[in-house]
Design an enzyme around this catalytic site. Structure first.
Site, short mmCIF file in Angstrom:
data_model
loop_
_atom_site.label_atom_id
_atom_site.label_comp_id
_atom_site.label_asym_id
_atom_site.label_seq_id
_atom_site.Cartn_x
_atom_site.Cartn_y
_atom_site.Cartn_z
NE ARG A 40 -4.40 -1.41 1.66
CZ ARG A 40 -4.93 -1.96 2.69
NH1 ARG A 40 -4.76 -2.36 4.03
NH2 ARG A 40 -5.96 -2.75 2.11
CE LYS A 201 -20.02 -14.29 8.66
NZ LYS A 201 -19.81 -13.22 9.77
N GLY A 352 -9.36 -8.99 0.08
CA GLY A 352 -8.65 -8.95 0.66
C GLY A 352 -8.07 -10.33 0.42
P1 ADP Z 1 -12.66 -11.20 -0.15
O1 ADP Z 1 -11.88 -11.21 1.36
O2 ADP Z 1 -11.48 -12.10 -1.20
O3 ADP Z 1 -14.23 -10.43 0.32
P2 ADP Z 1 -13.92 -13.32 2.05
O4 ADP Z 1 -13.40 -12.81 2.94
O5 ADP Z 1 -15.22 -13.65 1.28
O6 ADP Z 1 -13.14 -13.28 0.78
O7 ADP Z 1 -14.07 -15.16 2.16
C1 ADP Z 1 -12.91 -15.85 2.30
C2 ADP Z 1 -12.67 -17.46 3.01
O8 ADP Z 1 -13.81 -17.70 2.58
C3 ADP Z 1 -11.45 -17.83 3.01
O9 ADP Z 1 -10.72 -17.28 4.01
C4 ADP Z 1 -11.74 -19.32 2.51
O10 ADP Z 1 -11.12 -19.60 3.53
C5 ADP Z 1 -12.91 -18.93 3.36
N1 ADP Z 1 -13.62 -20.30 2.70
C6 ADP Z 1 -14.22 -20.81 1.22
N2 ADP Z 1 -14.85 -21.19 0.42
C7 ADP Z 1 -15.26 -21.76 1.40
C8 ADP Z 1 -15.67 -23.44 2.23
N3 ADP Z 1 -16.48 -24.30 0.90
N4 ADP Z 1 -16.09 -23.73 3.45
C9 ADP Z 1 -15.85 -22.69 4.62
N5 ADP Z 1 -14.45 -21.12 4.09
C10 ADP Z 1 -13.79 -20.99 2.83
MG MG Z 2 -11.80 -11.80 3.08
#
Ligand code: ADP
Ligand code: MG
Length: 394
Positions: A40, A201, A352
């Site tokens: 960053r 989520k 992230g």
């Molecule tokens: P981003 O940070 O890109 O917005 P999120 O924070 O919404 O993404 O989600 C990322 C998390 O989702 C990761 O830590 C990953 O391990 C978890 N994840 C992805 N698929 C599954 C699954 N099938 N069961 C449990 N956790 C999951």
């Molecule tokens: Mg995340």
């Protein structure tokens, strides 16, 4: 929208001698008092360099962590000033005071082409409260306001919204401009537009899903949120992470997609295990058996999503397809990421964990735009107004 960019601000040497306040995103991780990842800080340099070579007196401000309105020694920006100086190859002053007479004194001592970093904005409760007096105190430090912090543009804080209303001239920095330019392509896409959504989520991303459902030509869902959708369709989910209180919402999204005659893709096969653990025995299944949980999309699903990516003209991806942090559960994310990298269409990846996944696979340079602001990018592509951007519109 009429937002001035840096070229407008710098035209004809207009910025020389003026005090320019730059709201940057220097919220870096610290380890043993030093930035452990300076991405960053590096990203903030183009805007700072332009202003410095234009002869501006640059005052940089940022938040770091969540100090909740009180000074915290472990969240000082001082080490960031040191790293910024190394990267810029020039001295970077540091003001222990964010606002007030002492900070004003430090700013008054700046010469043309010199730069000063202020202490953590969030040491003051007025920052996140968008307090008018705190915004005035920030405004007292400058003649011009530049916002280059896209990641906080969806928040109406004193340094993103309040200050912009009371400073005579405002502009968007290069980073913010680039985010808006690329994300505007998703808002008004070359079609087909593929939206890949995954992550942990449904509740976090439900509003985005609803907004994108009629907009995207194809919505491909993976990650944990896929199981809430499968549950909504009455399919077995075993012990996968299902958000029971969101199943009804998922049903509504499915109905909206159907009404809009768009395609919503859900996994047709799954990599499952009995526990979310390194080394847990895994199986590839079409139907999730009782006691097993989906931890990644299966190879058939991954190939199908990757193929969609190769034929899409615009791609927006947020959220990994599985628990990619563990190698055994990273194949789906990897296959899809390759498809996105190989796509001739315009690709934007935000979030992230999604960026971490792309970088882990070394595919960052083959994606058109890596969006630094997870929440802000999701709000923007939904068509919502970002307070920090609206405040620049004159
Ligand atoms: P981003 O940070 O890109 O917005 P999120 O924070 O919404 O993404 O989600 C990322 C998390 O989702 C990761 O830590 C990953 O391990 C978890 N994840 C992805 N698929 C599954 C699954 N099938 N069961 C449990 N956790 C999951
Ligand atoms: Mg995340």
């Amino acid at each position: 929208m009429a937002i001035q960019d840096l070229d407008g601000l710098l035209a004809g040497g207009r910025a020389a001698g003026r005090r320019v306040f730059v709201r940057a995103d220097l919220n870096v991780p610290l380890a043993r008092g030093r930035p452990s990842d300076d991405t960053r800080i590096r990203a903030s340099l183009p805007t700072l360099r332009k202003l410095l070579s234009g002869g501006a007196r640059v005052v940089v401000a940022s938040h770091l962590g969540r100090p909740k309105g009180e000074p915290r020694r472990d969240l000082t920006l001082r080490p960031v000033a040191a790293r910024m100086a190394e990267l810029l190859g020039t001295a970077v002053g540091f003001s222990e005071h964010t606002v007030g007479p002492a900070a004003e004194q430090r700013v008054a001592e700046l010469e043309n082409g010199q730069i000063l970093l202020l202490e953590n904005l969030r040491f003051h409760p007025g920052e996140t409260a968008n307090d008018a007096d705190f915004a005035q105190a920030l405004a007292a430090l400058c003649d011009v306001y530049v916002n280059d912090a896209f990641g906080t543009a969806h928040r109406a804080h004193a340094s993103t919204a309040g200050i912009a209303a009371v400073v005579p001239e405002v502009a968007a920095g290069d980073l913010l401009q680039a985010e808006l330019r690329h994300l505007a392509v998703v808002r008004d896409p070359a079609r087909p537009l593929l939206c890949l959504l995954g992550g942990a989520k449904v509740s976090d991303k439900l509003a985005v899903l609803e907004a994108l459902a009629p907009h995207a030509d194809v919505l491909a869902i993976g990650g944990a949120m896929a199981y809430t959708f499968l549950a909504a369709k009455g399919e077995p989910t075993g012990s996968s992470r299902v958000e029971a209180d969101r199943v009804e919402d998922a049903r509504r999204v499915l109905a909206a997609v159907e009404r809009a005659e768009r395609r919503l893709l859900l996994p047709t096969d799954h990599l499952v295990a009995e526990a979310l653990e390194v080394g847990a025995p895994t199986r590839i299944v079409k139907e999730i058996p009782p006691g097993w949980m989906g931890l990644d999309i299966g190879p058939e699903t991954a190939a199908a999503y990757a193929q969609e990516a190769r034929t899409a003209r615009t791609i927006f991806w947020n959220g990994p397809m599985g628990v990619f942090e563990i190698d055994d559960f990273a194949h789906g994310t990897e296959t899809v990421a390759l498809g996105v990298a190989e796509s001739p269409g315009t690709s934007v990846v935000g979030g992230g964990d999604s960026l971490a996944a792309v970088n882990k696979l070394d595919l960052g340079s083959r994606i058109d735009h890596l969006s630094t602001g997870g929440g802000a990018s999701l709000e923007f592509v939904q068509g919502l107004e970002l307070p920090g951007v609206t405040a620049l519109d004159r």
